[in-house]
Design a protein around this motif. Structure first.
Motif, PDB file in Angstrom:
ATOM      1  N   UNK A   1     -20.506  -1.687 -25.414  1.00  0.00           N
ATOM      2  CA  UNK A   1     -20.558  -1.467 -27.052  1.00  0.00           C
ATOM      3  C   UNK A   1     -21.887  -1.718 -27.960  1.00  0.00           C
ATOM      4  N   UNK A   2     -22.464  -2.594 -27.101  1.00  0.00           N
ATOM      5  CA  UNK A   2     -24.099  -2.882 -27.392  1.00  0.00           C
ATOM      6  C   UNK A   2     -24.996  -1.779 -27.304  1.00  0.00           C
ATOM      7  N   UNK A   3     -24.918  -1.021 -25.991  1.00  0.00           N
ATOM      8  CA  UNK A   3     -25.761  -0.333 -25.731  1.00  0.00           C
ATOM      9  C   UNK A   3     -25.497   1.394 -25.880  1.00  0.00           C
ATOM     10  N   UNK A   4     -24.057   1.597 -25.938  1.00  0.00           N
ATOM     11  CA  UNK A   4     -23.897   3.056 -26.200  1.00  0.00           C
ATOM     12  C   UNK A   4     -24.201   3.451 -27.712  1.00  0.00           C
ATOM     13  N   UNK A   5     -24.393   4.677 -27.789  1.00  0.00           N
ATOM     14  CA  UNK A   5     -24.587   5.497 -29.087  1.00  0.00           C
ATOM     15  C   UNK A   5     -23.142   5.606 -29.770  1.00  0.00           C
ATOM     16  N   UNK A   6     -22.928   5.786 -31.045  1.00  0.00           N
ATOM     17  CA  UNK A   6     -21.904   5.565 -31.722  1.00  0.00           C
ATOM     18  C   UNK A   6     -20.715   6.579 -31.176  1.00  0.00           C
ATOM     19  N   UNK A   7     -21.245   8.195 -30.842  1.00  0.00           N
ATOM     20  CA  UNK A   7     -20.124   8.747 -30.597  1.00  0.00           C
ATOM     21  C   UNK A   7     -19.372   8.438 -29.099  1.00  0.00           C
ATOM     22  N   UNK A   8     -19.899   7.223 -28.352  1.00  0.00           N
ATOM     23  CA  UNK A   8     -19.489   6.971 -26.959  1.00  0.00           C
ATOM     24  C   UNK A   8     -18.872   5.652 -27.280  1.00  0.00           C
ATOM     25  N   UNK A   9     -18.700   4.955 -28.357  1.00  0.00           N
ATOM     26  CA  UNK A   9     -18.336   3.733 -28.585  1.00  0.00           C
ATOM     27  C   UNK A   9     -16.739   3.443 -28.195  1.00  0.00           C
ATOM     28  N   UNK A  10     -16.143   4.634 -28.295  1.00  0.00           N
ATOM     29  CA  UNK A  10     -14.416   4.567 -28.030  1.00  0.00           C
ATOM     30  C   UNK A  10     -14.296   4.018 -26.571  1.00  0.00           C
ATOM     31  N   UNK A  11     -15.059   4.278 -25.793  1.00  0.00           N
ATOM     32  CA  UNK A  11     -15.261   4.005 -24.280  1.00  0.00           C
ATOM     33  C   UNK A  11     -15.286   2.528 -24.103  1.00  0.00           C
ATOM     34  N   UNK A  12     -16.355   1.899 -24.975  1.00  0.00           N
ATOM     35  CA  UNK A  12     -16.235   0.266 -24.966  1.00  0.00           C
ATOM     36  C   UNK A  12     -14.970  -0.133 -25.291  1.00  0.00           C
ATOM     37  N   UNK A  13     -14.321   0.383 -26.505  1.00  0.00           N
ATOM     38  CA  UNK A  13     -13.153   0.049 -26.983  1.00  0.00           C
ATOM     39  C   UNK A  13     -11.945  -0.079 -25.820  1.00  0.00           C
ATOM     40  N   UNK A  14     -11.863   1.045 -24.925  1.00  0.00           N
ATOM     41  CA  UNK A  14     -10.871   1.293 -24.090  1.00  0.00           C
ATOM     42  C   UNK A  14     -10.972  -0.167 -22.990  1.00  0.00           C
ATOM     43  N   UNK A  15     -12.248  -0.447 -22.645  1.00  0.00           N
ATOM     44  CA  UNK A  15     -12.323  -1.327 -21.504  1.00  0.00           C
ATOM     45  C   UNK A  15     -11.742  -2.834 -22.189  1.00  0.00           C
ATOM     46  N   UNK A  16     -12.210  -3.093 -23.548  1.00  0.00           N
ATOM     47  CA  UNK A  16     -11.760  -4.402 -24.107  1.00  0.00           C
ATOM     48  C   UNK A  16      -9.916  -4.121 -24.334  1.00  0.00           C
ATOM     49  N   UNK A  17      -9.742  -3.057 -24.555  1.00  0.00           N
ATOM     50  CA  UNK A  17      -8.261  -2.685 -24.870  1.00  0.00           C
ATOM     51  C   UNK A  17      -7.393  -3.237 -23.689  1.00  0.00           C
ATOM     52  N   UNK A  18      -8.045  -2.749 -22.360  1.00  0.00           N
ATOM     53  CA  UNK A  18      -7.433  -3.232 -21.268  1.00  0.00           C
ATOM     54  C   UNK A  18      -7.151  -4.484 -20.856  1.00  0.00           C
ATOM     55  N   UNK A  19      -8.351  -5.216 -21.188  1.00  0.00           N
ATOM     56  CA  UNK A  19      -8.409  -6.864 -21.147  1.00  0.00           C
ATOM     57  C   UNK A  19      -7.466  -7.203 -21.839  1.00  0.00           C
ATOM     58  N   UNK A  20      -6.901  -6.948 -23.074  1.00  0.00           N
ATOM     59  CA  UNK A  20      -5.845  -7.111 -23.982  1.00  0.00           C
ATOM     60  C   UNK A  20      -4.629  -7.099 -23.368  1.00  0.00           C
ATOM     61  N   UNK A  21      -4.561  -5.891 -22.595  1.00  0.00           N
ATOM     62  CA  UNK A  21      -3.202  -5.801 -22.247  1.00  0.00           C
ATOM     63  C   UNK A  21      -2.931  -6.675 -20.900  1.00  0.00           C
ATOM     64  N   UNK A  22      -4.035  -7.147 -20.180  1.00  0.00           N
ATOM     65  CA  UNK A  22      -4.045  -8.251 -18.957  1.00  0.00           C
ATOM     66  C   UNK A  22      -3.423  -9.513 -19.733  1.00  0.00           C
ATOM     67  N   UNK A  23      -4.377  -9.899 -20.737  1.00  0.00           N
ATOM     68  CA  UNK A  23      -4.520 -11.261 -21.367  1.00  0.00           C
ATOM     69  C   UNK A  23      -3.321 -11.560 -21.953  1.00  0.00           C
ATOM     70  N   UNK A  24      -2.301 -10.663 -22.577  1.00  0.00           N
ATOM     71  CA  UNK A  24      -1.029 -10.990 -23.181  1.00  0.00           C
ATOM     72  C   UNK A  24      -0.048 -11.345 -22.234  1.00  0.00           C
ATOM     73  N   UNK A  25      -0.380 -11.075 -20.798  1.00  0.00           N
ATOM     74  CA  UNK A  25       0.766 -11.692 -19.975  1.00  0.00           C
ATOM     75  C   UNK A  25       0.303 -12.940 -19.260  1.00  0.00           C
ATOM     76  N   UNK A  26      -0.825 -13.631 -19.622  1.00  0.00           N
ATOM     77  CA  UNK A  26      -1.455 -14.584 -18.752  1.00  0.00           C
ATOM     78  C   UNK A  26      -0.921 -16.207 -19.270  1.00  0.00           C
TER      79      UNK A  26
END
Length: 385
Positions: free
Chosen positions: A162-187
Motif C-alpha cells: 500500500x506504500x509503493x503501489x500506484x492508486x489503481x492497484x491499491x486494492x491488491x494491498x487491501x486484499x492482503x490486509x483483509x486476509x490477515x483480518x480473517x485469520x486474526x478473527x479466529x485467534x
C-alpha cells in the motif's frame, strides 16, 4: 535524485492474474504471465534468464519440460518467484523451519524498513516468508504459531504494498490486509485483531472503499485499550471520515485524537503532533474548510516520525496552499514532495500531486510529476493496461 533500478517481487503480489498463475505452479503459465505483466517479449525474458529465445519459446509452449532442479531454482531466482512454487523445495524442509523460527524478526525488520522509507525492500524481504506460509496453509497445516505469523506477515506485506503501489492497484494491498483480518478473527487475541482491523481499514481507505474503511476502524477503536493504538485508530478514522466529507465524524475523531494526545506522550508514526496536524489540514480541506486550513498551514508542530510522513505532509500542504491561492508556496511544497516521493518510491503521493496541480492549472509542475511517476512505474514494474 533518481532511484536505482531494483529487482523486485512486487509484480508477484500486485495483480490477481499473477497470483492465479503462481497458484497453478505450471512453469509455462508462470512465464507467459510474467512476460505479459512486465511488458516483456520472449527476447526480453530470454535475456533476463540468460537463455536463447528459442529455448524460452519451447518452455512456454510445453515442448521442453524442465525437470532439472538447478534450472528451476535459477528461473525462480531471476523472476523473484518462491522456489517451492516450481517444486524445488518442500514446506517441511530445514529451510522452512529456519524461516518459521526467524519469521517474527523478518516481519519486524520489514516494518522498520518500510517506516524508514524503504517499502520496496520490505516487500522483497516479506514475500518469501508469506509465500511459504501460504503454501503450508494451503496444504492443510494450521498450527497456531504458523497462523499468527501468517497473519502478521500478510498485514506487513499489505501495508508495504500500500506504500509503493500506484492508486489503481491499491486494492491488491487491501486484499492482503483483509486476509490477515480473517485469520486474526479466529485467534482470540483482541489486541492483534484490533491491529489487523486498523491496518486493513486504512488500506481500504486508500483503495477508495471509505464506508467499509470507517466500519473496520470503529471496530479497531472499540478493541484498542493502549493510547498509542487508540490514537492510531483515531488517526485513520479521522482521515477516512474527512475523505468521506463527513464533517461531524471527522471533527469527533480529531477531537478524540487531540484529547488523547494531550493526556499521553506521543509515540510511533501515527500518534504524535506532526501527524495530527497533517490529518487536521487534510480533513479541513476535504470537508469544505480550505480557508481554515490556510490559516494553520504555515505553522509547524513537531517533526515527522518517518520520511514518508514528511512527503505526505508536503503534498497536503501544497493542496491547501493551492486552494488558498498561494501558488509559489504550493509549487515549492509540491516540488519537495516530488523529489522525495520519487526517491522513496511513493507513486500514489505523486498521483495526488498530479491531480492537485492539474486542477489548479499548474501545468508545468503537473508535467514534472507525470515524468516522475513514469520513472517510478519503470523502476517498480508497474504497467498500465
Amino acid at each position: 535524485m533518481r532511484a536505482t533500478p531494483i529487482a523486485s517481487a512486487i509484480w508477484l503480489w500486485a495483480s490477481p492474474e499473477a497470483a492465479t498463475a503462481i497458484a497453478t505452479r505450471d512453469l509455462p503459465t508462470i512465464l507467459r504471465t510474467y512476460r505479459r505483466l512486465n511488458g516483456l517479449s520472449q527476447i526480453g525474458l530470454a535475456e533476463l534468464l540468460g537463455y536463447d529465445k528459442s529455448y524460452v519459446s519451447m518452455i512456454e509452449t510445453g515442448r521442453r519440460a524442465i525437470s532439472d532442479i538447478a534450472t528451476r531454482r535459477h528461473i525462480a531466482t531471476r523472476l523473484a518467484i518462491p522456489a517451492h512454487v516450481l517444486g524445488v523445495t518442500g514446506t517441511d524442509d530445514a529451510e522452512y523451519q529456519a524461516m518459521l523460527q526467524f519469521g517474527d524478526s523478518t516481519v519486524r525488520l520489514a516494518d522498520i524498513a518500510r517506516q524508514a522509507g524503504h517499502a520496496v525492500e520490505a516487500v522483497n524481504e516479506l514475500w518469501p516468508l508469506v509465500a511459504r506460509l501460504e503454501a503450508r496453509a494451503a496444504e492443510g497445516h494450521f498450527e497456531r504459531d504458523s497462523l499468527i505469523l501468517l497473519a502478521q506477515a500478510r498485514v506487513a506485506l499489505g501495508v508495504s504494498l500500500g506504500t509503493v503501489l500506484p492508486e489503481e492497484r491499491l486494492a491488491s494491498a487491501a486484499r492482503w490486509t483483509g486476509q490477515a483480518v480473517n485469520v486474526a478473527a479466529r485467534l482470540d487475541d483482541p489486541r492483534f485483531y484490533a491491529h489487523t482491523l486498523r491496518m486493513h481499514g486504512n488500506e481500504l481507505r486508500k483503495a477508495g472503499q471509505l464506508e467499509s474503511a470507517t466500519t473496520h476502524l470503529h471496530q479497531s477503536l472499540e478493541l484498542s485499550s493502549e493510547p498509542p493504538n487508540q490514537g492510531a485508530s483515531l488517526a485513520f478514522l479521522a482521515r477516512a471520515s474527512g475523505e468521506l466529507g463527513d464533517r461531524t465524524q471527522f471533527d469527533a475523531a480529531l477531537a478524540a485524537y487531540r484529547n488523547l494526545l494531550e493526556r499521553n506522550t506521543g509515540s510511533g508514526l501515527l500518534f504524535q503532533p506532526f501527524t495530527l496536524r497533517e490529518i487536521y489540514l487534510r480533513g479541513l480541506l476535504r470537508t469544505g474548510r480550505a480557508e481554515e486550513a490556510g490559516r494553520i498551514v504555515h505553522t509547524t508542530i513537531g517533526t515527522p516520525a518517518a520520511p514518508q510522513w514528511h512527503i505526505i505532509e508536503r503534498v497536503t500542504a501544497g493542496e491547501v496552499l493551492a486552494h488558498n491561492h498561494e501558488p509559489d508556496a504550493a509549487e515549492d511544497a509540491f516540488r519537495q514532495a516530488i523529489r522525495a516521493g520519487e526517491q522513496h518510491r511513493l507513486p500514489h503521493q505523486i498521483q495526488r500531486i498530479i491531480r492537485a496541480t492539474t486542477n489548479t492549472g499548474m501545468r508545468e509542475l503537473a508535467a514534472e510529476a507525470v515524468a516522475a511517476l513514469q520513472r517510478l512505474r519503470g523502476l517498480l514494474g508497474h504497467r498500465t493496461a
